[in-house]
Design an enzyme around this catalytic site. Structure first.
Site, PDB file in Angstrom:
ATOM      1  N   HIS A 133     -38.610 -42.113 -20.687  1.00  0.00           N
ATOM      2  CA  HIS A 133     -37.898 -40.855 -20.443  1.00  0.00           C
ATOM      3  C   HIS A 133     -36.430 -41.121 -20.117  1.00  0.00           C
ATOM      4  CE1 HIS A 133     -37.651 -36.608 -18.905  1.00  0.00           C
ATOM      5  NE2 HIS A 133     -36.637 -37.159 -18.231  1.00  0.00           N
ATOM      6  N   GLU A 134     -36.185 -42.064 -19.202  1.00  0.00           N
ATOM      7  CA  GLU A 134     -34.808 -42.351 -18.791  1.00  0.00           C
ATOM      8  C   GLU A 134     -33.969 -42.880 -19.947  1.00  0.00           C
ATOM      9  OE1 GLU A 134     -33.598 -41.328 -16.018  1.00  0.00           O
ATOM     10  OE2 GLU A 134     -35.588 -40.669 -15.429  1.00  0.00           O
ATOM     11  N   HIS A 156     -32.491 -40.241 -21.917  1.00  0.00           N
ATOM     12  CA  HIS A 156     -31.211 -39.783 -21.363  1.00  0.00           C
ATOM     13  C   HIS A 156     -30.090 -40.761 -21.696  1.00  0.00           C
ATOM     14  CE1 HIS A 156     -32.931 -36.426 -19.325  1.00  0.00           C
ATOM     15  NE2 HIS A 156     -33.582 -37.120 -18.405  1.00  0.00           N
ATOM     16  N   HIS A 199     -33.144 -32.248 -21.613  1.00  0.00           N
ATOM     17  CA  HIS A 199     -34.548 -31.920 -21.415  1.00  0.00           C
ATOM     18  C   HIS A 199     -35.064 -30.960 -22.474  1.00  0.00           C
ATOM     19  CE1 HIS A 199     -34.698 -33.166 -16.922  1.00  0.00           C
ATOM     20  NE2 HIS A 199     -35.110 -34.120 -17.723  1.00  0.00           N
TER      21      HIS A 199
END
Length: 477
Positions: free
Chosen positions: A218-219, A222, A228
């Site tokens: 997930h990170e 980013h 999101h």
């Protein structure tokens, strides 16, 4: 320094967890939680202090409705128990937006080859488990884009990955266990692109605690420029999802659409195995994915994909596609036999070795290498060994394990020779693995041993079986 808050507002993604303690909270505490939640994630103005409970036109009610719609709740505008429960769940701290989104200004890397460096390690996991989790997290995005990653061991990398506690020099201090999990920065120079993990959390490689692979994937989304998504199945959905079975993880189409909006799809490459446009149609003798009695002949990885062999077929499981594809072995490698005994990949050599009887073949992509097949005894096996049951290569140690009945041998891939002191008993060094092994491969830092229709997830560091699963769980069954 005046521009720093703006830079951080655009670039930082802070993952926060709100633990459910099960105790009843007072109304004031709940109102404070809701106020901060809507301020942080739904742009509620900080001077709006009174909650409107009876009118649908109030600013807080509007924000509650917006939050409920985005997170897939019933849109009532009321603070019901479901809404409060979701507000306390682990999640990322960047504001919520609809569908996949990129950061404001659409920051992206202006190159397709990126470097990463693991600056330090958490004491919660062995180093090779951290390395494996990060590598797998990067592979999630590498599989669906033109991006490639290579690791640096010193100096400045594009993505610097570190573990820290409390204040750690970026104006966003961690706050101890149970709240902020990690944060990452959007693409750019300096600190941008970096990912920091709170070392007060309990990081794990399985489904207990906080799974490092899932958070890292997930990170890194980013770090590559994704914001999101409102899609509850997406990796970039704001709330942290803990999977009960990591073998079922796959990147959603929403995530793929998002990252490809920045970088495009992966290019056709001569290094990528050629793929028939369509999997083989069902016919008599074709194995059924979800047959409860299904067993496998051999399992291996190949450039980030999983290959599962059965008779004259094999399944190809890739992060690029939601469903595994069934193919004929002969459609990729016409000279390979059916009903193989064992297979394993040596990533450092970009080779997969396939065994049947007393012979083995080496393949690179869809090409069988010249000079094969060769006899298994050229590897150093005694004449009494007539076939290999299963094999796995530990890429961190550069060692390959060969399993034959109740014994195993270990091969040094660097020296290209069998190690002295073998064979040894499987049960002694792999406690809990006491049946004949059909196949084995490594994923998520675990060894997966297949015996009939069952598989055992084995932690090679703790030297214990952690889960028992159905063999065809890898086929989405």
């Amino acid at each position: 320094m005046k521009s720093l808050p703006i830079l951080l507002l655009l670039c930082v993604a802070v993952c926060s967890a709100y633990p459910l303690d099960g105790a009843a909270r007072g109304e004031d505490t709940s109102m404070n939680l809701v106020q901060k939640y809507l301020e942080n994630y739904y742009d509620l103005k900080k001077d709006v202090k009174q909650f409107v409970r009876r009118k649908d036109s109030g600013p807080v009610v509007k924000k509650i409705r917006e939050m409920q719609k985005f997170l897939g709740l019933e849109v009532t505008g009321k603070l019901d128990s479901d809404t409060l429960e979701v507000m306390r769940k682990p999640r990322c701290g960047v504001p919520d937006v609809g569908h996949f989104r990129t950061f404001p200004g659409i920051p992206k890397w202006r190159k397709t080859h990126l470097t990463y460096r693991i600056v330090n390690y958490t004491p919660d996991l062995p180093k090779d488990a951290v390395d494996s989790a990060v590598e797998k997290a990067l592979k999630v995005w590498e599989e669906v884009t033109p991006l490639t990653f290579s690791r640096l061991y010193e100096g400045e990398a594009d993505i610097m990955i570190s573990f820290a506690v409390r204040e750690h020099g970026d104006f966003y201090p961690f706050d101890g266990p149970g709240n902020v999990l990690a944060h990452a920065y959007a693409p750019g120079p300096g600190i941008n692109g970096d990912a920091h993990f709170d070392d007060d959390e309990q990081w794990t490689k399985d489904t207990t605690g906080t799974n490092l692979f899932l958070v890292a994937a997930h990170e890194i989304g980013h770090s590559l420029g994704l914001f999101h998504s409102a899609n509850t199945e997406a990796l970039m959905y704001p709330l942290y999802h803990s999977l009960t079975d990591l073998t079922r993880f796959r990147l959603s189409q929403d995530d793929i659409n998002g990252i490809q909006s920045l970088y495009g799809p992966p290019p056709d490459s001569p290094e990528t195995p050629l793929v028939p446009t369509e999997p083989v149609p069902p016919e008599p003798g074709t194995p059924a994915n979800c047959d409860p009695a299904l067993s496998f002949d051999a399992v291996s990885t190949l450039r980030g994909e999983i290959l599962i062999f059965k008779d004259r077929h094999f399944w190809r499981k890739s992060l690029r596609k939601l469903e595994p594809e069934l193919h004929l072995i002969s459609s990729f490698w016409p000279s390979l036999p059916s009903g193989v005994d064992a297979a394993y990949e040596v990533t450092s050599k970009d080779l997969v070795f396939i065994f049947k009887g007393n012979q083995f073949w080496a393949i690179r992509g869809n090409e069988v290498r010249a000079g094969y097949p060769r006899g298994i005894h050229t590897l150093g096996f005694p004449p009494t060994v007539r076939k290999i049951d299963a094999a796995i290569s530990d890429k961190e140690k550069n060692k390959t394990y060969f399993f034959v009945e109740d014994k195993y041998w270990r091969f040094d891939e660097k020296r290209n020779s069998m190690e002295p002191g073998f064979p040894k008993q499987i049960a002694e060094d792999f406690p809990g693995i006491d049946s004949k092994i059909d196949a084995v491969f490594e994923e998520f830092g675990f060894f997966y041993f297949f015996t009939g229709s069952s598989q055992l997830e084995f932690d090679p560091n703790a030297k214990k079986v952690t889960h028992t699963l159905k063999s065809n769980s890898w086929l989405n069954c």
